[in-house]
Design an enzyme around this catalytic site. Structure first.
Site, mmCIF file in Angstrom:
data_model
loop_
_atom_site.group_PDB
_atom_site.id
_atom_site.type_symbol
_atom_site.label_atom_id
_atom_site.label_comp_id
_atom_site.label_asym_id
_atom_site.label_seq_id
_atom_site.Cartn_x
_atom_site.Cartn_y
_atom_site.Cartn_z
ATOM 1 N N ASP A 1 0.825 -1.205 0.000
ATOM 2 C CA ASP A 1 0.000 0.000 0.000
ATOM 3 C C ASP A 1 0.867 1.266 0.000
ATOM 4 O O ASP A 1 1.914 1.322 0.653
ATOM 5 C CB ASP A 1 -0.861 -0.037 1.277
ATOM 6 C CG ASP A 1 -1.831 1.121 1.384
ATOM 7 O OD1 ASP A 1 -2.754 1.186 0.559
ATOM 8 O OD2 ASP A 1 -1.666 1.971 2.292
ATOM 9 N N GLU B 1 1.440 -0.356 -4.919
ATOM 10 C CA GLU B 1 0.457 0.660 -5.284
ATOM 11 C C GLU B 1 1.146 2.014 -5.454
ATOM 12 O O GLU B 1 1.573 2.643 -4.467
ATOM 13 C CB GLU B 1 -0.632 0.787 -4.205
ATOM 14 C CG GLU B 1 -1.777 1.679 -4.655
ATOM 15 C CD GLU B 1 -2.197 2.750 -3.681
ATOM 16 O OE1 GLU B 1 -3.234 3.390 -3.923
ATOM 17 O OE2 GLU B 1 -1.502 2.972 -2.664
HETATM 18 C C1 AAO Z 1 -9.129 8.444 6.312
HETATM 19 C C2 AAO Z 1 -10.023 9.661 6.079
HETATM 20 C C3 AAO Z 1 -9.183 10.921 6.047
HETATM 21 C C4 AAO Z 1 -8.349 11.035 7.329
HETATM 22 C C5 AAO Z 1 -7.497 9.778 7.474
HETATM 23 C C6 AAO Z 1 -6.669 9.753 8.752
HETATM 24 O O1 AAO Z 1 -10.729 9.499 4.864
HETATM 25 O O2 AAO Z 1 -10.047 12.037 5.941
HETATM 26 O O3 AAO Z 1 -7.505 12.162 7.242
HETATM 27 O O4 AAO Z 1 -8.350 8.625 7.475
HETATM 28 O O5 AAO Z 1 -7.500 9.789 9.865
HETATM 29 C C7 AAO Z 1 -7.837 4.874 2.648
HETATM 30 C C8 AAO Z 1 -8.854 5.946 2.284
HETATM 31 C C9 AAO Z 1 -8.591 7.242 3.012
HETATM 32 C C10 AAO Z 1 -8.463 7.003 4.507
HETATM 33 C C11 AAO Z 1 -7.284 6.049 4.696
HETATM 34 C C12 AAO Z 1 -6.976 5.736 6.161
HETATM 35 O O6 AAO Z 1 -8.831 6.142 0.891
HETATM 36 O O7 AAO Z 1 -9.695 8.121 2.771
HETATM 37 O O8 AAO Z 1 -8.250 8.228 5.182
HETATM 38 O O9 AAO Z 1 -7.627 4.803 4.048
HETATM 39 O O10 AAO Z 1 -8.091 5.244 6.802
HETATM 40 C C13 AAO Z 1 -3.118 8.794 -2.432
HETATM 41 C C14 AAO Z 1 -2.016 7.770 -2.197
HETATM 42 C C15 AAO Z 1 -2.495 6.350 -2.371
HETATM 43 C C16 AAO Z 1 -3.784 6.103 -1.582
HETATM 44 C C17 AAO Z 1 -4.818 7.117 -2.057
HETATM 45 C C18 AAO Z 1 -6.146 6.949 -1.337
HETATM 46 O O11 AAO Z 1 -0.922 8.023 -3.050
HETATM 47 O O12 AAO Z 1 -1.476 5.494 -1.884
HETATM 48 O O13 AAO Z 1 -4.317 8.437 -1.780
HETATM 49 N N1 AAO Z 1 -4.263 4.722 -1.707
HETATM 50 C C19 AAO Z 1 -3.959 3.714 -0.639
HETATM 51 C C20 AAO Z 1 -5.130 2.776 -0.397
HETATM 52 C C21 AAO Z 1 -6.256 3.535 0.272
HETATM 53 C C22 AAO Z 1 -5.817 4.016 1.641
HETATM 54 C C23 AAO Z 1 -4.398 4.385 1.707
HETATM 55 C C24 AAO Z 1 -3.532 4.290 0.647
HETATM 56 C C25 AAO Z 1 -3.846 4.729 3.038
HETATM 57 O O14 AAO Z 1 -5.494 2.153 -1.577
HETATM 58 O O15 AAO Z 1 -7.420 2.746 0.377
HETATM 59 O O16 AAO Z 1 -6.604 5.168 2.011
HETATM 60 O O17 AAO Z 1 -3.456 3.492 3.638
HETATM 61 C C26 AAO Z 1 -3.397 12.162 -6.459
HETATM 62 C C27 AAO Z 1 -2.087 11.435 -6.230
HETATM 63 C C28 AAO Z 1 -2.278 10.099 -5.581
HETATM 64 C C29 AAO Z 1 -3.194 10.208 -4.369
HETATM 65 C C30 AAO Z 1 -4.525 10.808 -4.843
HETATM 66 C C31 AAO Z 1 -5.539 10.912 -3.715
HETATM 67 O O18 AAO Z 1 -4.110 11.620 -7.558
HETATM 68 O O19 AAO Z 1 -1.439 11.223 -7.461
HETATM 69 O O20 AAO Z 1 -1.015 9.606 -5.168
HETATM 70 O O21 AAO Z 1 -3.394 8.915 -3.829
HETATM 71 O O22 AAO Z 1 -4.262 12.094 -5.350
HETATM 72 O O23 AAO Z 1 -5.093 11.827 -2.775
HETATM 73 C C32 AAO Z 1 -6.123 13.393 -10.782
HETATM 74 C C33 AAO Z 1 -4.622 13.170 -10.854
HETATM 75 C C34 AAO Z 1 -4.203 12.114 -9.852
HETATM 76 C C35 AAO Z 1 -4.610 12.576 -8.506
HETATM 77 C C36 AAO Z 1 -6.117 12.679 -8.537
HETATM 78 C C37 AAO Z 1 -6.721 13.060 -7.238
HETATM 79 O O24 AAO Z 1 -6.819 12.222 -11.230
HETATM 80 O O25 AAO Z 1 -4.282 12.773 -12.145
HETATM 81 O O26 AAO Z 1 -2.822 11.882 -9.899
HETATM 82 O O27 AAO Z 1 -6.507 13.665 -9.493
HETATM 83 O O28 AAO Z 1 -6.311 14.360 -6.884
#
Ligand code: AAO
Length: 520
Positions: free
Chosen positions: A212, A248
């Site tokens: 992850d 990932e």
């Molecule tokens: C939760 C709450 C939060 C709180 C946090 C801590 O929702 O509000 O702050 O707890 O209390 C999952 C959920 C999260 C959750 C987290 C922990 O999705 O909502 O937070 O569990 O409980 C990034 C990372 C990527 C990650 C993704 C979700 O790089 O690794 O965010 N995925 C993994 C898992 C996922 C998990 C985690 C990681 C954490 O698969 O399930 O989170 O363990 C850009 C960046 C990406 C980034 C995205 C989202 O993307 O490139 O790297 O991913 O933003 O922030 C266009 C762009 C594209 C961009 C996108 C979005 O499409 O081309 O690049 O826009 O802006």
């Protein structure tokens, strides 16, 4: 010279690209949020017999329990330790599942959350999946143990302590991803604890890991951890087998960190695949199916043997992660079957099928208000079992895309055509395409708003074939459409388009929108 040999050896020992599937099986399924007991049963009754190579499981490590909102799925991405005790079951149930799946030739891949622990605002107490004590305020996780010395905060230079700008590599890797306490993976002690956790799972019999949030870890730190991993358990895998690693990294372009930085140490999730395929299948931005003639590296994707591909994942099917609105999911069932059929027929990449649960989807201004909802559960938040209906579908809100006939048959199709050459391309310049996989399989899709009526070169030996979309082969007969291929490999196809006025009349006589074939 010596150095060169050493580098080659290191390269080999780190080359964790092989999924280790048994009998050359070609696809795995993510049973998102399933209980271990249900996965064990599914391996025996369904996945093994139907040629699935493995299962990606939800994180098995002990996590925080969040009650506001009520037991969201994402609480499992906030570990508070490495005890194997989660919403899916305890360590004994996990071990039983790994053993039973392995015994029927189905691999288990663990979703390893090693970049961070719980959110900084996670509080203190025993609100964790096994009831272990932790204190997020003082960064004290006694079951590992980790203390405040094991986190990155000193190296993060943003005011909030969180990642604020994805253009700054140091922020992305040393600050907190959405407030999650960021482990200092450059420390030998932390690497050791992470490797111990993964090695315990390897010794129990898992075949590899989805790692992850790799974008948020330095490739050198990850490489050091992977280098400490044991070989797979020889009870099920040949001696010297390395754990399969798929990392990932979301790379849609436009950021300084690229997925290519990670392909030397394992495979990488290719997020461009589902995002682009969604646009094509939805016919957005002028995209057409005929453009996929050079699908794969020709589209700027990672090389095929370095990529793990999927139509949607647990994040982007509900608006988390990346990919946007183009991502096709089970909510658009007809388009979804077409997208998954294309993925499983096309030779590019190692494929993962998604298996989801329904939630109360409620999109307001492009944002799903219920994107947090956890799996079907009882009043106390415990996850419900997956009941199987007499018609082989799943009940209680579990979608089980992997049990949809078209998807199940396409997994078998991919196994049959594995290694065959992509050939006999045909398209109409719009959204009708066909291609062969050597002399083993043939796919034709009509995604235009008009009929496809063509005689095509299937590459298949003359004979009668079953369409595995409208039906399948049972007791030597096709339950769906049958197609006769002539001695010259050619066959006539007539596929009524979905929006045809005749659709409802012809549907039963003809077939569903697109056809494809495997050997009878
Ligand atoms: C939760 C709450 C939060 C709180 C946090 C801590 O929702 O509000 O702050 O707890 O209390 C999952 C959920 C999260 C959750 C987290 C922990 O999705 O909502 O937070 O569990 O409980 C990034 C990372 C990527 C990650 C993704 C979700 O790089 O690794 O965010 N995925 C993994 C898992 C996922 C998990 C985690 C990681 C954490 O698969 O399930 O989170 O363990 C850009 C960046 C990406 C980034 C995205 C989202 O993307 O490139 O790297 O991913 O933003 O922030 C266009 C762009 C594209 C961009 C996108 C979005 O499409 O081309 O690049 O826009 O802006």
């Amino acid at each position: 010279m010596k150095l060169l040999i050493l580098a080659a050896l290191l390269g080999l020992s780190l080359a964790q690209f092989n999924p280790n599937t048994r009998d050359g099986k070609t696809a795995i399924v993510h049973l998102f949020e399933w209980r271990w007991a249900d996965i064990a049963a599914e391996c025996e009754r369904y996945l093994g017999p139907n040629g699935f190579g493995g299962v990606q499981i939800s994180p098995p490590s002990e996590s925080i329990v969040v009650t506001n909102p009520w037991h969201p799925w994402w609480q499992r991405y906030q570990p508070i330790g490495y005890n194997l005790c989660s919403r899916s079951g305890n360590e004994n149930e996990l071990r039983d599942m790994i053993t039973r799946c392995n015994n029927v030739g189905v691999n288990i891949y663990v979703d390893a959350v090693i970049n961070h622990m719980c959110g900084a605002g996670g509080g203190a107490g025993t609100h964790s999946s096994c009831g272990s004590y932790f204190d997020a305020n003082s960064k004290d996780f006694p079951t590992v143990p980790y203390s405040n010395l094991d986190f990155n905060d000193g190296k993060c230079n943003t005011g909030s302590g969180n990642i604020e700008n994805y253009q700054d590599i140091n922020q992305v890797r040393n600050c907190r991803l959405v407030g999650l306490l960021d482990l200092a993976l450059e420390k030998d002690y932390v690497r050791g604890k992470v490797a111990d956790y993964m090695n315990k799972l390897i010794d129990m019999g898992v075949a590899g890991f989805r790692v992850d949030a790799c974008k948020h870890m330095w490739p050198g730190d990850l490489s050091a951890v992977y280098g400490r991993l044991n070989n797979l358990n020889t009870k099920w895998f040949s001696s010297g087998s390395r754990p399969f690693i798929f990392q990932e990294v979301i790379d849609l372009g436009g950021e300084p960190i690229t997925s290519g930085e990670y392909t030397g140490i394992g495979r990488v999730t290719e997020f461009k695949y589902g995002a682009r395929l969604g646009n094509i299948i939805r016919k957005w931005n002028g995209e057409k199916l005929s453009y996929v003639k050079n699908w794969g590296e020709g589209w700027g994707f990672l090389s095929s043997d370095k990529s793990l591909v999927f139509v949607d994942n647990h994040d982007n099917q509900r608006g988390h992660g990346a990919g946007g609105a183009s991502i096709v999911t089970f909510w658009d069932a007809r388009l979804y079957k077409m997208a998954v059929a294309f993925m499983l027929a096309h030779p590019y990449g190692f494929t993962r099928v998604m298996s989801s649960y329904r939630w109360d989807r409620n999109i307001v201004n492009g944002q799903d208000q219920n994107d947090w909802q956890g799996p079907p559960s009882n009043g106390d938040g415990s996850t419900k079992p997956v009941p199987i209906n007499p018609d082989s579908t799943c009940g209680d809100g579990w979608v089980c895309e992997h049990r949809w006939r078209q998807i199940k048959n396409m997994v078998a199709f991919r196994n049959v055509v594995n290694g065959q050459a992509f050939s006999n391309w045909w398209d109409n310049g719009e959204n009708q395409i066909s291609f062969s996989l050597g002399n083993k399989g043939f796919l034709v899709i009509n995604n235009d708003d008009w009929e496809l009526n063509e005689t095509l070169n299937t590459g298949l030996p003359g004979g009668t074939y079953c369409d595995v979309i409208s039906g399948q082969k049972e007791s030597g007969r096709c339950t769906g459409k049958e197609v006769v291929v002539g001695g010259d490999g050619r066959a006539s196809f007539r596929i009524i388009h979905f929006n045809s006025k005749l659709y409802f009349i012809i549907y039963l006589l003809m077939t569903f929108h697109f056809l494809l074939f495997s050997l009878l």
